[in-house]
Design an enzyme around this catalytic site. Sequence first.
Site, PDB file in Angstrom:
ATOM      1  N   HIS A  76       8.870 -10.686   4.784  1.00 18.66           N
ATOM      2  CA  HIS A  76       8.731  -8.927   4.354  1.00 18.66           C
ATOM      3  C   HIS A  76       9.896  -7.965   5.087  1.00 18.66           C
ATOM      4  O   HIS A  76      10.034  -7.378   4.933  1.00 18.66           O
ATOM      5  CB  HIS A  76       7.546  -8.198   5.602  1.00 18.66           C
ATOM      6  CG  HIS A  76       6.657  -7.095   4.735  1.00 18.66           C
ATOM      7  ND1 HIS A  76       8.011  -5.946   4.821  1.00 18.66           N
ATOM      8  CD2 HIS A  76       5.883  -6.298   3.930  1.00 18.66           C
ATOM      9  CE1 HIS A  76       7.392  -4.696   3.631  1.00 18.66           C
ATOM     10  NE2 HIS A  76       6.115  -5.078   3.800  1.00 18.66           N
TER      11      HIS A  76
ATOM     12  N   ASN B  11      -0.248  -9.341   1.945  1.00 24.18           N
ATOM     13  CA  ASN B  11      -0.694  -8.412   1.084  1.00 24.18           C
ATOM     14  C   ASN B  11      -1.598  -7.848   1.115  1.00 24.18           C
ATOM     15  O   ASN B  11      -2.646  -8.128   2.093  1.00 24.18           O
ATOM     16  CB  ASN B  11      -0.272  -8.286  -0.139  1.00 24.18           C
ATOM     17  CG  ASN B  11      -0.126  -7.642  -1.330  1.00 24.18           C
ATOM     18  OD1 ASN B  11      -0.770  -6.300  -1.754  1.00 24.18           O
ATOM     19  ND2 ASN B  11       1.071  -7.437  -1.262  1.00 24.18           N
ATOM     20  N   ARG B  12      -2.661  -6.963   0.263  1.00 23.76           N
ATOM     21  CA  ARG B  12      -3.717  -6.822   0.725  1.00 23.76           C
ATOM     22  C   ARG B  12      -5.370  -7.271   0.194  1.00 23.76           C
ATOM     23  O   ARG B  12      -4.961  -7.892  -1.594  1.00 23.76           O
ATOM     24  CB  ARG B  12      -4.086  -5.322  -0.036  1.00 23.76           C
ATOM     25  CG  ARG B  12      -3.435  -4.560   0.212  1.00 23.76           C
ATOM     26  CD  ARG B  12      -2.684  -3.132  -0.731  1.00 23.76           C
ATOM     27  NE  ARG B  12      -2.065  -1.725   0.320  1.00 23.76           N
ATOM     28  CZ  ARG B  12      -0.272  -2.178   0.236  1.00 23.76           C
ATOM     29  NH1 ARG B  12       0.223  -2.638  -0.128  1.00 23.76           N
ATOM     30  NH2 ARG B  12       0.218  -1.207   0.956  1.00 23.76           N
TER      31      ARG B  12
ATOM     32  N   GLN C  91       6.254  -9.131  -4.533  1.00 20.34           N
ATOM     33  CA  GLN C  91       6.231  -7.903  -4.526  1.00 20.34           C
ATOM     34  C   GLN C  91       7.536  -7.345  -4.729  1.00 20.34           C
ATOM     35  O   GLN C  91       8.331  -7.469  -3.423  1.00 20.34           O
ATOM     36  CB  GLN C  91       5.380  -7.646  -3.704  1.00 20.34           C
ATOM     37  CG  GLN C  91       4.615  -5.793  -3.066  1.00 20.34           C
ATOM     38  CD  GLN C  91       3.582  -5.925  -3.715  1.00 20.34           C
ATOM     39  OE1 GLN C  91       2.613  -6.637  -4.154  1.00 20.34           O
ATOM     40  NE2 GLN C  91       3.243  -4.733  -3.901  1.00 20.34           N
TER      41      GLN C  91
ATOM     42  N   ASP D 115       5.944  -0.727  -6.192  1.00 20.83           N
ATOM     43  CA  ASP D 115       5.097  -1.400  -4.785  1.00 20.83           C
ATOM     44  C   ASP D 115       4.033  -2.346  -5.804  1.00 20.83           C
ATOM     45  O   ASP D 115       2.973  -2.116  -5.609  1.00 20.83           O
ATOM     46  CB  ASP D 115       4.861   0.054  -4.213  1.00 20.83           C
ATOM     47  CG  ASP D 115       3.687  -0.914  -2.487  1.00 20.83           C
ATOM     48  OD1 ASP D 115       4.103  -2.251  -2.667  1.00 20.83           O
ATOM     49  OD2 ASP D 115       3.462  -0.424  -2.120  1.00 20.83           O
TER      50      ASP D 115
ATOM     51  N   GLU E  48       8.974  -9.481  -1.463  1.00 20.54           N
ATOM     52  CA  GLU E  48       7.962 -10.473  -0.765  1.00 20.54           C
ATOM     53  C   GLU E  48       7.270 -11.400  -1.802  1.00 20.54           C
ATOM     54  O   GLU E  48       6.133 -11.174  -2.475  1.00 20.54           O
ATOM     55  CB  GLU E  48       6.356  -9.349  -0.548  1.00 20.54           C
ATOM     56  CG  GLU E  48       7.418  -8.114   0.231  1.00 20.54           C
ATOM     57  CD  GLU E  48       6.686  -7.379   0.682  1.00 20.54           C
ATOM     58  OE1 GLU E  48       5.007  -7.351   0.699  1.00 20.54           O
ATOM     59  OE2 GLU E  48       6.893  -5.937   0.557  1.00 20.54           O
TER      60      GLU E  48
ATOM     61  N   TYR F  17      13.454  -5.805   4.240  1.00 21.29           N
ATOM     62  CA  TYR F  17      14.142  -4.763   3.495  1.00 21.29           C
ATOM     63  C   TYR F  17      15.405  -5.132   3.778  1.00 21.29           C
ATOM     64  O   TYR F  17      16.341  -5.098   4.398  1.00 21.29           O
ATOM     65  CB  TYR F  17      14.298  -3.660   3.907  1.00 21.29           C
ATOM     66  CG  TYR F  17      12.728  -3.397   4.478  1.00 21.29           C
ATOM     67  CD1 TYR F  17      11.116  -2.965   5.290  1.00 21.29           C
ATOM     68  CD2 TYR F  17      12.348  -1.943   3.408  1.00 21.29           C
ATOM     69  CE1 TYR F  17       9.742  -3.112   4.952  1.00 21.29           C
ATOM     70  CE2 TYR F  17      10.475  -1.389   3.356  1.00 21.29           C
ATOM     71  CZ  TYR F  17       9.846  -2.263   5.079  1.00 21.29           C
ATOM     72  OH  TYR F  17       8.483  -1.745   5.130  1.00 21.29           O
TER      73      TYR F  17
HETATM   74  C1  GLA Z   1       2.780  -3.250   3.093  1.00 18.27           C
HETATM   75  C2  GLA Z   1       3.591  -4.117   1.696  1.00 18.27           C
HETATM   76  C3  GLA Z   1       4.083  -3.606   0.775  1.00 18.27           C
HETATM   77  C4  GLA Z   1       3.601  -1.522   1.124  1.00 18.27           C
HETATM   78  C5  GLA Z   1       3.392  -0.495   2.394  1.00 18.27           C
HETATM   79  C6  GLA Z   1       3.557   0.652   1.733  1.00 18.27           C
HETATM   80  O1  GLA Z   1       4.682  -2.835   4.333  1.00 18.27           O
HETATM   81  O2  GLA Z   1       4.129  -4.705   2.025  1.00 18.27           O
HETATM   82  O3  GLA Z   1       3.704  -3.384  -0.396  1.00 18.27           O
HETATM   83  O4  GLA Z   1       2.305  -1.216   0.000  1.00 18.27           O
HETATM   84  O5  GLA Z   1       3.039  -1.560   3.187  1.00 18.27           O
HETATM   85  O6  GLA Z   1       3.138   1.121   3.371  1.00 18.27           O
END
Ligand code: GLA
Length: 348
Positions: A177, A80-81, A284, A249, A312, A179
């Site tokens: 991550h 994450n960020r 997330q 998100d 996530e 999906y």
């Molecule tokens: C990453 C993050 C996601 C989302 C995307 C946006 O994949 O893990 O949560 O913010 O970027 O593109």
Amino acid sequence: MAISVSHYGFMPDGKEVKLYSISNNNDVTLQLINLGATLQSLYTPDKYGRVNDITIGFDSLYGHLNFTDYQGKVVGRYANRIANGSFSLGGKKYQLTQNEKDKTCLHSAGEFSDAVWDAIIADDNAVEFSYTSPDGTSGFEGNLTAKVRYTLTEDNKVVIEYSAVCDKDTVMNFTNHVYFNLNGSAMSDVLDHEMQMNASHYVPIDADSIPTGEIREVKGTAFDFNAPCTIGKRIYDNDEQLTLARGYDHNFCLCHKEGEADATVKEPVSGRVLKMYTDLPGVQLYTGNFLDGSVIGKGGIPIVKHAGFCLETQFYPDSPNQPDFPSCVFKAGEEFKSTTVFAVSVEE
Ligand code: GLA
């Protein structure tokens, strides 16, 4: 149980990527590749016994290398960020690679997810990947060795165990991550999937998807999944948080109720049910808001908006800069250890 190993592809530098397939006696097959310690696919039966892959991604190395949005990948050392790609620890300021908008550090600039991990067959139903990040990579300090072990059980659980140790004090946050689309293909989106999540609060974000610092109650908002609700029902509500992220998100703060899954997702037509369990404080929920159909995924199907959802599991985003969030700091030699389980089943 049986594990088979096959060739998946060669990296541009000649390193081989292998595919590991683990099958149980209930028609569930978990496939992994050692690029990014990736959960490549998860084949499960629907309520009629038809077996499909319930993950969205790529069926070639070419796809993973050229179009990835971290599909199936393990992310570290800090998933994450991190705001402005910087944080302070022990009185020292660290400047990380700012790989998003030249500003934010997202998923540690993809270091762990882009790496070819070592792999061993750890048991007749388990594969263990390991990777060592050299001191200084993406601006983080300390040599860090991470292990991720995937196990497929006879009761249809994918168990993901993370462990990591660094030789300097550092921040850590590992996730997967993947999906999911319980329809078993990306032909339809996940908006009809019904989600239930034991989370009383979530973390609002700013325009750069960085937490504002507030921990907000979900009650009375589109973020309340304590009672089951489809992902799509409120996703386009007039809510500043949903508008900013073009959907969900956000980090949800998990309640961890004894004996209950942290999140349960059901797809009514296939009858597939996915339960998620984790020991981490947050998750997330990302609903593929930035996927736009421009990339072709598995089976030649374009990966459209909301083609998959991610759960996530994680420490909250930007924890290194948020003293009130659960701490993601690990001392030199202190082990990061965490387990996330995805359990699949069907319901009539
Ligand atoms: C990453 C993050 C996601 C989302 C995307 C946006 O994949 O893990 O949560 O913010 O970027 O593109």
